[in-house]
Design a protein around this motif. Structure first.
Motif, PDB file in Angstrom:
ATOM      1  N   LYS A   1       0.815  -1.206   0.000  1.00 36.43           N
ATOM      2  CA  LYS A   1       0.000   0.000   0.000  1.00 36.43           C
ATOM      3  C   LYS A   1       0.854   1.263   0.000  1.00 36.43           C
ATOM      4  O   LYS A   1       0.498   2.249  -0.636  1.00 36.43           O
ATOM      5  CB  LYS A   1      -0.910  -0.019   1.224  1.00 36.43           C
ATOM      6  N   TYR A   2       1.996   1.235   0.689  1.00 33.21           N
ATOM      7  CA  TYR A   2       2.823   2.431   0.832  1.00 33.21           C
ATOM      8  C   TYR A   2       4.090   2.394  -0.017  1.00 33.21           C
ATOM      9  O   TYR A   2       4.913   3.292   0.066  1.00 33.21           O
ATOM     10  CB  TYR A   2       3.182   2.626   2.305  1.00 33.21           C
ATOM     11  N   ALA A   3       4.251   1.401  -0.837  1.00 28.88           N
ATOM     12  CA  ALA A   3       5.447   1.284  -1.675  1.00 28.88           C
ATOM     13  C   ALA A   3       5.433   2.336  -2.775  1.00 28.88           C
ATOM     14  O   ALA A   3       4.389   2.634  -3.347  1.00 28.88           O
ATOM     15  CB  ALA A   3       5.529  -0.099  -2.297  1.00 28.88           C
ATOM     16  N   GLU A   4       6.613   2.910  -3.053  1.00 27.74           N
ATOM     17  CA  GLU A   4       6.713   3.891  -4.134  1.00 27.74           C
ATOM     18  C   GLU A   4       6.474   3.247  -5.490  1.00 27.74           C
ATOM     19  O   GLU A   4       5.825   3.830  -6.350  1.00 27.74           O
ATOM     20  CB  GLU A   4       8.101   4.549  -4.117  1.00 27.74           C
ATOM     21  N   LYS A   5       7.029   2.071  -5.697  1.00 29.02           N
ATOM     22  CA  LYS A   5       6.880   1.349  -6.958  1.00 29.02           C
ATOM     23  C   LYS A   5       6.499  -0.100  -6.634  1.00 29.02           C
ATOM     24  O   LYS A   5       7.336  -0.992  -6.695  1.00 29.02           O
ATOM     25  CB  LYS A   5       8.177   1.387  -7.762  1.00 29.02           C
ATOM     26  N   PRO A   6       5.253  -0.353  -6.310  1.00 30.85           N
ATOM     27  CA  PRO A   6       4.865  -1.711  -5.939  1.00 30.85           C
ATOM     28  C   PRO A   6       4.995  -2.678  -7.119  1.00 30.85           C
ATOM     29  O   PRO A   6       4.758  -2.312  -8.268  1.00 30.85           O
ATOM     30  CB  PRO A   6       3.404  -1.569  -5.517  1.00 30.85           C
TER      31      PRO A   6
END
Length: 62
Positions: free
Chosen positions: A2-7
């Motif tokens: 959810k909070y990843a810059e580039k999931p």
């Protein structure tokens, strides 16, 4: 995720004869189908999907 810059989703599937026969008890074609289905499903969740083969050095090149 959810909070990843580039999931992204990274998946690994065993492709050597040892994995195909002993670990999974399936044919090479069945393993190929499983891999394709898994990637297609993952792409419905995120656009960035990576796929690696486990034990690739002992897998058939084709």
């Amino acid at each position: 995720m959810k909070y990843a810059e580039k999931p992204l989703i990274h998946m690994v599937l065993g492709t050597s004869d040892i994995h195909v026969e002993k670990k999974f008890g399936k044919s090479k074609n069945q393993i190929l189908d499983i891999g394709v289905e898994a990637v297609n499903y993952a792409k419905t969740l995120l656009p960035d999907v990576q796929y690696s083969t486990e034990d690739a050095s002992r897998s058939d090149f084709e």
